[in-house]
Scaffold this active site. Structure first.
Site, PDB file in Angstrom:
ATOM      1  CG  ASP A   1      -1.947   1.046   1.395  1.00 17.71           C
ATOM      2  OD1 ASP A   1      -1.577   2.160   0.897  1.00 17.71           O
ATOM      3  OD2 ASP A   1      -2.869   0.983   2.074  1.00 17.71           O
TER       4      ASP A   1
ATOM      5  CB  SER B   1      -2.818   5.500 -16.580  1.00 19.50           C
ATOM      6  OG  SER B   1      -3.152   7.115 -16.687  1.00 19.50           O
ATOM      7  CB  THR B   2      -2.553   0.347 -14.540  1.00 19.81           C
ATOM      8  OG1 THR B   2      -2.200   0.479 -13.018  1.00 19.81           O
ATOM      9  CG2 THR B   2      -1.257   0.628 -14.980  1.00 19.81           C
TER      10      THR B   2
ATOM     11  N   GLY C   1      -9.789   5.207  -6.057  1.00 20.23           N
ATOM     12  CA  GLY C   1      -8.405   4.513  -6.316  1.00 20.23           C
ATOM     13  C   GLY C   1      -7.322   4.877  -5.291  1.00 20.23           C
ATOM     14  CB  VAL C   2      -3.652   4.899  -5.575  1.00 20.58           C
ATOM     15  CG1 VAL C   2      -3.353   6.214  -6.683  1.00 20.58           C
ATOM     16  CG2 VAL C   2      -2.373   5.037  -4.784  1.00 20.58           C
ATOM     17  CG  ASP C   3      -6.833  10.981  -5.900  1.00 24.09           C
ATOM     18  OD1 ASP C   3      -6.372  11.843  -4.799  1.00 24.09           O
ATOM     19  OD2 ASP C   3      -7.571  11.743  -6.793  1.00 24.09           O
TER      20      ASP C   3
END
Ligand code: AR6
Length: 182
Positions: free
Chosen positions: A20, A132-133, A42-44
């Site tokens: 993480d 972007s993935t 997501g990660v944001d």
């Protein structure tokens, strides 16, 4: 398992870890943001949750001062890391995957610009997600290849570029990209 590629002089060593990104002890972590800079999934979402409201406040201030229309795709900008271990978050906006248009140069730009901002911050260690993935739909193997090729070939004073991959599939794509470049 960890994979490692020691960098040529003037480039960053590359390390792959599963995990993480919000838990990394590094000088700066890169956020796969969107042009609004005001958060998302997501990660944001994970970075804003873990780092607390100070990051969003800094993003709002950036929007008000310099980025009235938002941050353009392929660009990067830094804020505080809030409550994260990392001193800074570098927000970059990846391109949405397109089957009809080649947007690889924009994805490469995210990594290059993030390293440029990291240099301005005097960061020695930087953690990257697979930009972007996820929600933006970029095929993982191709996104991994662009990420590894770009970081390998970008001049920087950053000593360690740590790719933090969330699952086995992402990890394997990056490990394959690293092996292909050796
Ligand atoms: N640590 C490391 N990697 C993660 C984490 C985490 N905590 N969470 C997800 N990933 P995404 P994008 C991986 O969707 O495709 C947001 O709404 C995930 O498995 O986070 O660039 C933004 O606001 C994937 O491999 O980013 C934008 O609107 C990678 O991180 C949009 O999503 C990137 O997935 C950006 O989409």
């Amino acid at each position: 398992a960890r994979h490692l590629l020691s960098g040529r002089p003037g480039t960053a060593a590359i390390i792959l870890v599963r995990g993480d990104i919000t838990e990394q002890w590094v000088d700066a972590i890169v956020n796969a943001a969107n042009s609004s800079l005001l958060g998302g999934g997501g990660v944001d979402g994970a970075i804003h949750r873990a780092g607390g409201p100070e990051i969003l406040d800094a993003c709002r201030a950036l929007r008000a001062s310099h980025y009235g229309k938002g941050l353009r795709t392929g660009q990067a900008v830094a804020t505080t890391g809030g409550r994260l271990h990392a001193r800074s978050v570098i927000h970059t906006v990846g391109p949405v995957w397109s089957a009809t248009e080649d947007r690889s140069a924009l994805l490469a730009s995210c990594y290059r610009e993030s390293l440029r901002v990291a240099d301005q911050l005097d960061a020695n260690t930087v953690a990257f997600p697979a930009i972007s993935t996820g929600i933006y739909g970029w095929p993982l193997d191709d996104g991994a290849r662009i990420a590894i090729d770009t970081v390998r070939n970008t001049e920087t004073a950053v000593r360690e570029a740590r790719f933090v991959l969330f699952d086995d599939r992402a990890y394997e794509s990056f490990a394959a990209a690293l092996r292909a470049g050796e």
